[in-house]
Design a protein around this motif. Structure first.
Motif, short mmCIF file in Angstrom:
data_model
loop_
_atom_site.label_atom_id
_atom_site.label_comp_id
_atom_site.label_asym_id
_atom_site.label_seq_id
_atom_site.Cartn_x
_atom_site.Cartn_y
_atom_site.Cartn_z
N GLY A 48 15.26 -39.64 -8.68
CA GLY A 48 14.01 -40.39 -8.74
C GLY A 48 13.06 -40.00 -7.63
O GLY A 48 11.85 -39.81 -7.86
N ILE A 49 13.59 -39.89 -6.42
CA ILE A 49 12.74 -39.48 -5.30
C ILE A 49 12.26 -38.05 -5.50
O ILE A 49 11.09 -37.73 -5.23
CB ILE A 49 13.52 -39.61 -3.98
CG1 ILE A 49 13.92 -41.07 -3.73
CG2 ILE A 49 12.69 -39.10 -2.81
CD1 ILE A 49 14.84 -41.26 -2.54
N ALA A 50 13.16 -37.18 -5.98
CA ALA A 50 12.77 -35.79 -6.21
C ALA A 50 11.69 -35.70 -7.28
O ALA A 50 10.74 -34.91 -7.15
CB ALA A 50 13.99 -34.98 -6.63
N ALA A 51 11.78 -36.51 -8.34
CA ALA A 51 10.77 -36.49 -9.40
C ALA A 51 9.41 -36.94 -8.88
O ALA A 51 8.38 -36.34 -9.19
CB ALA A 51 11.22 -37.36 -10.57
N SER A 52 9.40 -38.02 -8.10
CA SER A 52 8.12 -38.49 -7.56
C SER A 52 7.54 -37.49 -6.57
O SER A 52 6.32 -37.28 -6.52
CB SER A 52 8.31 -39.86 -6.89
OG SER A 52 9.14 -39.76 -5.75
N ALA A 53 8.41 -36.84 -5.78
CA ALA A 53 7.94 -35.82 -4.85
C ALA A 53 7.38 -34.62 -5.61
O ALA A 53 6.37 -34.03 -5.20
CB ALA A 53 9.07 -35.39 -3.93
N ALA A 54 8.04 -34.25 -6.71
CA ALA A 54 7.54 -33.14 -7.52
C ALA A 54 6.17 -33.46 -8.09
O ALA A 54 5.29 -32.60 -8.16
CB ALA A 54 8.53 -32.84 -8.64
N LEU A 55 5.95 -34.71 -8.48
CA LEU A 55 4.67 -35.10 -9.07
C LEU A 55 3.55 -35.05 -8.04
O LEU A 55 2.46 -34.52 -8.31
CB LEU A 55 4.79 -36.51 -9.65
CG LEU A 55 3.68 -36.96 -10.59
CD1 LEU A 55 3.57 -36.02 -11.78
CD2 LEU A 55 3.93 -38.38 -11.07
N ILE A 56 3.79 -35.58 -6.84
CA ILE A 56 2.74 -35.58 -5.83
C ILE A 56 2.45 -34.16 -5.34
O ILE A 56 1.29 -33.79 -5.13
CB ILE A 56 3.09 -36.50 -4.64
CG1 ILE A 56 1.94 -36.52 -3.63
CG2 ILE A 56 4.37 -36.09 -3.96
CD1 ILE A 56 2.16 -37.46 -2.47
N ILE A 57 3.49 -33.37 -5.17
CA ILE A 57 3.27 -31.98 -4.73
C ILE A 57 2.52 -31.20 -5.79
O ILE A 57 1.61 -30.41 -5.49
CB ILE A 57 4.62 -31.33 -4.38
CG1 ILE A 57 5.19 -31.94 -3.09
CG2 ILE A 57 4.47 -29.82 -4.23
CD1 ILE A 57 6.57 -31.45 -2.73
N SER A 58 2.85 -31.41 -7.06
CA SER A 58 2.15 -30.72 -8.15
C SER A 58 0.69 -31.11 -8.19
O SER A 58 -0.20 -30.26 -8.34
CB SER A 58 2.83 -31.04 -9.48
OG SER A 58 4.18 -30.61 -9.48
N ALA A 59 0.41 -32.41 -8.07
CA ALA A 59 -0.98 -32.86 -8.08
C ALA A 59 -1.76 -32.30 -6.90
O ALA A 59 -2.93 -31.91 -7.04
CB ALA A 59 -1.01 -34.40 -8.05
N LEU A 60 -1.13 -32.25 -5.74
CA LEU A 60 -1.79 -31.70 -4.56
C LEU A 60 -2.09 -30.21 -4.74
O LEU A 60 -3.20 -29.74 -4.42
CB LEU A 60 -0.91 -31.91 -3.33
CG LEU A 60 -1.42 -31.32 -2.00
CD1 LEU A 60 -2.76 -31.93 -1.64
CD2 LEU A 60 -0.40 -31.55 -0.90
N LEU A 61 -1.14 -29.46 -5.27
CA LEU A 61 -1.34 -28.03 -5.46
C LEU A 61 -2.43 -27.74 -6.49
O LEU A 61 -3.21 -26.80 -6.33
CB LEU A 61 -0.02 -27.38 -5.89
CG LEU A 61 1.10 -27.37 -4.85
CD1 LEU A 61 2.35 -26.73 -5.43
CD2 LEU A 61 0.67 -26.65 -3.59
N ILE A 62 -2.50 -28.54 -7.54
CA ILE A 62 -3.55 -28.34 -8.55
C ILE A 62 -4.91 -28.67 -7.97
O ILE A 62 -5.90 -27.95 -8.20
CB ILE A 62 -3.25 -29.18 -9.80
CG1 ILE A 62 -2.03 -28.62 -10.53
CG2 ILE A 62 -4.45 -29.23 -10.73
CD1 ILE A 62 -1.60 -29.44 -11.71
N ALA A 63 -5.00 -29.75 -7.19
CA ALA A 63 -6.28 -30.12 -6.58
C ALA A 63 -6.75 -29.05 -5.62
O ALA A 63 -7.97 -28.77 -5.53
CB ALA A 63 -6.13 -31.46 -5.86
#
Length: 425
Positions: free
Chosen positions: A313-328
């Protein structure tokens, strides 16, 4: 009859089509597959299994290796014999090898030049029985050197302590006293750590760093190629003029990047579990002393179903925030190379907190720390692998990551709607 207004919600088919398009581009790059799948399975066991084994073998090997000790001045015969004697088990296995004593004229210079591992200087004759005065024995060694500390220096200090005790016991026997009079109170150490804390070892702080690092590397290739890479190739404009809404484009790219990051996270967890299994099998075949020394370093990660779900769960949420940051960040860059330049400092968000986690035992974390995106998740991961997971801490960390991911996704959506950003080339 008036025409029904078009629905403004996301069309899942369009989102998946954009995501599949970006994932296909990612799958065509073998370097990305290596970074996402093979590297976690290779590097994580190398760090979590190889590093404890290496440190354990180095430290244990120093005890079984025979070091050279320089001597200046006279040593009592019994002390010299104690230094040179090997300590063996009943089966003949050498637990701690003795040292080789050689004469030197300048102990400091001999150690600095590397001619000897350590050196002893005897300014005056040492007493050979308790109560016959006190003597000083100078021990010259490179105290900042781990090899010297665990080898020559450790052996000499242990032998000197044992020698002093032997002389004291002899004097007590002369007085008709038992050696127990020297120990009014005996301390019996009892490790209060949980079994999981003992298995995670002293190198547990590496696990959050490696996991987040591989999530970052897994997401990076897809995110940069789906934003700055498409701008550089000129394919982003054709996507935006197609009948796909901007929100669906952002959602699709976020989905593709997150899936790539989650793949890397899943293989990271698999790497930890495989290394833990291999470590346990290895320690079962080692002597107790070697197993205890190597096991204290870590590498024996085991997770129950609840801890595994928490970690994922923590890894999934971390993956989501990192992905959003990289796209931005990636959509703002003109070229693929420029995006990599912008993204490089983001790695410090993972490395610096992870390095500080090795001092986590000295720190007290309030609930507010778990609300810091990424960092709170790393602390929660460390607690989980140590078997001290607190559900509220994990939930706060996951919630903070999801909220930050939402804000960054909105920022990316805003950038996709600005022509000065899209056509910034």
């Amino acid at each position: 009859m008036s025409e029904r207004p078009a629905r403004r919600g996301l069309r899942r088919a369009m989102v998946w089509e954009v995501a599949a398009r970006d994932l296909l581009a990612t799958l065509r790059d073998r370097r990305t597959l290596n970074a996402t799948i093979l590297m976690p399975l290779i590097l994580i066991p190398l760090f979590t299994l190889g590093l404890p084994l290496m440190l354990g073998s180095f430290i244990g090997g120093q005890q079984q290796e025979r070091q050279t000790i320089g001597v200046t001045g006279p040593l009592p015969a019994t002390l010299r014999a104690a230094l040179e004697r090997d300590e063996k088990l009943p089966d003949g296995t050498v637990v701690r090898a003795g040292v080789t004593l050689v004469p030197v004229s300048d102990p400091q210079a001999a150690v600095q030049s590397g001619d000897v591992d350590a050196a002893l200087r005897v300014p005056a004759t040492l007493p050979d029985r308790a109560g016959a005065g006190q003597g000083t024995l100078e021990l010259h060694a490179k105290l900042g050197n781990l090899r010297a500390q665990t080898g020559a220096y450790s052996k000499v200090t242990d032998v000197i302590n044992s020698y002093n005790r032997t002389l004291a016991v002899q004097r007590l026997d002369e007085q008709g006293l038992n050696e127990n009079v020297l120990q009014t109170i005996t301390v019996k150490p009892v490790d209060a750590s949980t079994a999981q804390e003992q298995r995670s070892g002293q190198l547990a702080f590496l696990i959050p760093m490696l996991m987040l690092q591989f999530i970052l590397s897994g997401a990076m290739a897809t995110a940069v190629d789906a934003t700055a890479g498409e701008k550089e190739r000129g394919t982003l404009e054709s996507l935006l003029v197609s009948p796909v809404r901007r929100a669906e484009v952002v959602a699709g790219k976020l989905l593709a990047t997150t899936l790539t990051a989650l793949t890397s996270a899943a293989f990271s967890v698999a790497g930890f579990l495989l290394s833990g299994l291999a470590m346990r099998l290895y320690l079962q075949r080692q002597p107790d002393a070697t197993a205890a020394l190597t096991g204290s370093m870590g590498g024996q990660l085991t997770l129950n179903p609840g801890s595994l779900l928490t970690l994922l769960g923590i890894a999934a949420s971390a993956a989501l925030i990192i992905s959003a940051l990289l796209i931005a960040v990636g959509i703002y860059a003109r070229t693929f190379k420029e995006a990599q330049t912008y993204i490089a400092p983001i790695t410090m968000l993972v490395v610096l907190p992870a390095v500080m986690l090795q001092f986590a035992d000295f720190l007290t974390f309030g609930l507010g720390v778990y609300a810091v995106p990424v960092i709170g998740g790393m602390i929660a991961i460390l607690e989980t692998v140590r078997g001290a997971a607190v559900p509220s801490h994990a939930l706060i960390a996951i919630g903070a990551n999801l909220l930050a991911a939402l804000l960054l996704s909105l920022l990316a959506l805003r950038s996709f709607g600005r022509e000065e950003v899209i056509f910034r080339n």
